[in-house]
Scaffold this motif. Structure first.
Motif, PDB file in Angstrom:
ATOM      1  N   ASP A  62      68.381  52.262  83.006  1.00  0.00           N
ATOM      2  CA  ASP A  62      68.692  53.563  83.607  1.00  0.00           C
ATOM      3  C   ASP A  62      70.005  54.061  83.015  1.00  0.00           C
ATOM      4  O   ASP A  62      71.036  53.428  83.158  1.00  0.00           O
ATOM      5  N   ARG A  63      69.980  55.186  82.351  1.00  0.00           N
ATOM      6  CA  ARG A  63      71.180  55.714  81.705  1.00  0.00           C
ATOM      7  C   ARG A  63      71.865  56.785  82.545  1.00  0.00           C
ATOM      8  O   ARG A  63      72.723  57.498  82.062  1.00  0.00           O
ATOM      9  N   THR A  64      71.507  56.890  83.820  1.00  0.00           N
ATOM     10  CA  THR A  64      72.177  57.836  84.710  1.00  0.00           C
ATOM     11  C   THR A  64      73.614  57.372  84.895  1.00  0.00           C
ATOM     12  O   THR A  64      73.843  56.239  85.312  1.00  0.00           O
ATOM     13  N   PRO A  65      74.592  58.215  84.585  1.00  0.00           N
ATOM     14  CA  PRO A  65      75.982  57.772  84.697  1.00  0.00           C
ATOM     15  C   PRO A  65      76.410  57.610  86.155  1.00  0.00           C
ATOM     16  O   PRO A  65      75.913  58.298  87.050  1.00  0.00           O
ATOM     17  N   ILE A  66      77.339  56.698  86.365  1.00  0.00           N
ATOM     18  CA  ILE A  66      77.953  56.533  87.682  1.00  0.00           C
ATOM     19  C   ILE A  66      78.753  57.798  87.970  1.00  0.00           C
ATOM     20  O   ILE A  66      79.335  58.390  87.060  1.00  0.00           O
ATOM     21  N   ASP A  67      78.803  58.197  89.207  1.00  0.00           N
ATOM     22  CA  ASP A  67      79.586  59.351  89.619  1.00  0.00           C
ATOM     23  C   ASP A  67      81.004  59.236  89.055  1.00  0.00           C
ATOM     24  O   ASP A  67      81.643  58.180  89.169  1.00  0.00           O
ATOM     25  N   GLU A  68      81.493  60.311  88.416  1.00  0.00           N
ATOM     26  CA  GLU A  68      82.812  60.300  87.762  1.00  0.00           C
ATOM     27  C   GLU A  68      83.936  59.944  88.736  1.00  0.00           C
ATOM     28  O   GLU A  68      84.824  59.161  88.405  1.00  0.00           O
ATOM     29  N   GLU A  69      83.897  60.516  89.928  1.00  0.00           N
ATOM     30  CA  GLU A  69      84.961  60.267  90.903  1.00  0.00           C
ATOM     31  C   GLU A  69      84.957  58.806  91.353  1.00  0.00           C
ATOM     32  O   GLU A  69      86.012  58.167  91.454  1.00  0.00           O
ATOM     33  N   LEU A  70      83.770  58.262  91.618  1.00  0.00           N
ATOM     34  CA  LEU A  70      83.655  56.865  92.019  1.00  0.00           C
ATOM     35  C   LEU A  70      84.113  55.942  90.894  1.00  0.00           C
ATOM     36  O   LEU A  70      84.875  54.999  91.120  1.00  0.00           O
ATOM     37  N   ALA A  71      83.654  56.207  89.673  1.00  0.00           N
ATOM     38  CA  ALA A  71      84.020  55.359  88.540  1.00  0.00           C
ATOM     39  C   ALA A  71      85.521  55.427  88.264  1.00  0.00           C
ATOM     40  O   ALA A  71      86.143  54.407  87.955  1.00  0.00           O
ATOM     41  N   THR A  72      86.111  56.597  88.393  1.00  0.00           N
ATOM     42  CA  THR A  72      87.556  56.741  88.188  1.00  0.00           C
ATOM     43  C   THR A  72      88.329  55.956  89.241  1.00  0.00           C
ATOM     44  O   THR A  72      89.304  55.260  88.930  1.00  0.00           O
ATOM     45  N   ALA A  73      87.890  56.047  90.503  1.00  0.00           N
ATOM     46  CA  ALA A  73      88.540  55.282  91.572  1.00  0.00           C
ATOM     47  C   ALA A  73      88.391  53.783  91.326  1.00  0.00           C
ATOM     48  O   ALA A  73      89.353  53.020  91.477  1.00  0.00           O
TER      49      ALA A  73
ATOM     50  N   GLY B 191      88.488  46.043  96.722  1.00  0.00           N
ATOM     51  CA  GLY B 191      87.693  45.077  95.965  1.00  0.00           C
ATOM     52  C   GLY B 191      86.208  45.319  96.140  1.00  0.00           C
ATOM     53  O   GLY B 191      85.432  45.191  95.181  1.00  0.00           O
ATOM     54  N   LEU B 192      85.797  45.682  97.332  1.00  0.00           N
ATOM     55  CA  LEU B 192      84.385  45.962  97.589  1.00  0.00           C
ATOM     56  C   LEU B 192      83.925  47.195  96.816  1.00  0.00           C
ATOM     57  O   LEU B 192      82.834  47.192  96.229  1.00  0.00           O
ATOM     58  N   VAL B 193      84.740  48.234  96.792  1.00  0.00           N
ATOM     59  CA  VAL B 193      84.402  49.446  96.026  1.00  0.00           C
ATOM     60  C   VAL B 193      84.233  49.080  94.552  1.00  0.00           C
ATOM     61  O   VAL B 193      83.260  49.490  93.899  1.00  0.00           O
ATOM     62  N   LEU B 194      85.166  48.304  94.022  1.00  0.00           N
ATOM     63  CA  LEU B 194      85.077  47.885  92.622  1.00  0.00           C
ATOM     64  C   LEU B 194      83.803  47.080  92.372  1.00  0.00           C
ATOM     65  O   LEU B 194      83.069  47.339  91.413  1.00  0.00           O
ATOM     66  N   GLU B 195      83.534  46.120  93.220  1.00  0.00           N
ATOM     67  CA  GLU B 195      82.332  45.289  93.062  1.00  0.00           C
ATOM     68  C   GLU B 195      81.055  46.124  93.087  1.00  0.00           C
ATOM     69  O   GLU B 195      80.176  45.957  92.238  1.00  0.00           O
ATOM     70  N   LEU B 196      80.943  47.009  94.044  1.00  0.00           N
ATOM     71  CA  LEU B 196      79.731  47.817  94.160  1.00  0.00           C
ATOM     72  C   LEU B 196      79.557  48.752  92.960  1.00  0.00           C
ATOM     73  O   LEU B 196      78.449  48.880  92.425  1.00  0.00           O
ATOM     74  N   ALA B 197      80.634  49.369  92.521  1.00  0.00           N
ATOM     75  CA  ALA B 197      80.539  50.271  91.364  1.00  0.00           C
ATOM     76  C   ALA B 197      80.184  49.491  90.104  1.00  0.00           C
ATOM     77  O   ALA B 197      79.308  49.895  89.332  1.00  0.00           O
ATOM     78  N   ALA B 198      80.852  48.366  89.889  1.00  0.00           N
ATOM     79  CA  ALA B 198      80.599  47.566  88.686  1.00  0.00           C
ATOM     80  C   ALA B 198      79.168  47.025  88.680  1.00  0.00           C
ATOM     81  O   ALA B 198      78.464  47.106  87.669  1.00  0.00           O
ATOM     82  N   HIS B 199      78.729  46.487  89.799  1.00  0.00           N
ATOM     83  CA  HIS B 199      77.394  45.898  89.842  1.00  0.00           C
ATOM     84  C   HIS B 199      76.293  46.952  89.839  1.00  0.00           C
ATOM     85  O   HIS B 199      75.205  46.703  89.316  1.00  0.00           O
ATOM     86  N   ALA B 200      76.567  48.122  90.391  1.00  0.00           N
ATOM     87  CA  ALA B 200      75.592  49.215  90.286  1.00  0.00           C
ATOM     88  C   ALA B 200      75.407  49.587  88.819  1.00  0.00           C
ATOM     89  O   ALA B 200      74.277  49.801  88.355  1.00  0.00           O
ATOM     90  N   GLY B 201      76.499  49.652  88.087  1.00  0.00           N
ATOM     91  CA  GLY B 201      76.416  49.925  86.655  1.00  0.00           C
ATOM     92  C   GLY B 201      75.692  48.822  85.909  1.00  0.00           C
ATOM     93  O   GLY B 201      74.872  49.081  85.019  1.00  0.00           O
TER      94      GLY B 201
ATOM     95  N   ASP C 290      82.621  58.464  79.247  1.00  0.00           N
ATOM     96  CA  ASP C 290      82.779  58.912  80.623  1.00  0.00           C
ATOM     97  C   ASP C 290      83.458  57.810  81.437  1.00  0.00           C
ATOM     98  O   ASP C 290      83.690  56.702  80.955  1.00  0.00           O
ATOM     99  N   ALA C 291      83.770  58.107  82.690  1.00  0.00           N
ATOM    100  CA  ALA C 291      84.498  57.160  83.537  1.00  0.00           C
ATOM    101  C   ALA C 291      83.708  55.874  83.772  1.00  0.00           C
ATOM    102  O   ALA C 291      84.288  54.790  83.804  1.00  0.00           O
ATOM    103  N   GLY C 292      82.407  55.968  83.915  1.00  0.00           N
ATOM    104  CA  GLY C 292      81.595  54.771  84.110  1.00  0.00           C
ATOM    105  C   GLY C 292      81.618  53.862  82.894  1.00  0.00           C
ATOM    106  O   GLY C 292      81.694  52.637  83.019  1.00  0.00           O
TER     107      GLY C 292
END
Length: 80
Positions: A23-34, A5-15, A64-66
């Motif tokens: 900022d249009r820098t994409p989230i890391d593909e591996e992180l976003a996929t996870a 849940g923490l990984v999901l929260e951090l990835a979603a809120h970073a996006g 992309d994954a993000g």
């Protein structure tokens, strides 16, 4: 489960923050996929009821994954 849940929260809120700042820098593909895999388990569409996550939104071609993560969580990406 809490760590997932923490990984999901951090990835979603970073996006979310990146989108808000333009900022249009994409989230890391591996992180976003996870995070998307985690979201599928923790945030199924039938349990949302209009709270923190909206219904999934349509994806642009070649997303992309993000962008797929944002769309699954009901967020619209800048390019969508």
């Amino acid at each position: 489960m809490a760590l997932s849940g923490l990984v999901l929260e951090l990835a979603a809120h970073a996006g979310d923050l990146a989108t808000a700042l333009g900022d249009r820098t994409p989230i890391d593909e591996e992180l976003a996929t996870a995070a998307l895999t985690i979201a599928g388990r923790l945030v199924p569409p039938d349990l949302r009821a209009g709270h923190a996550f909206g219904p999934p939104v349509a994806l642009p071609a070649g997303a992309d994954a993000g962008t797929r993560l944002a769309a699954y969580l009901g967020r619209r990406s800048p390019g969508a």
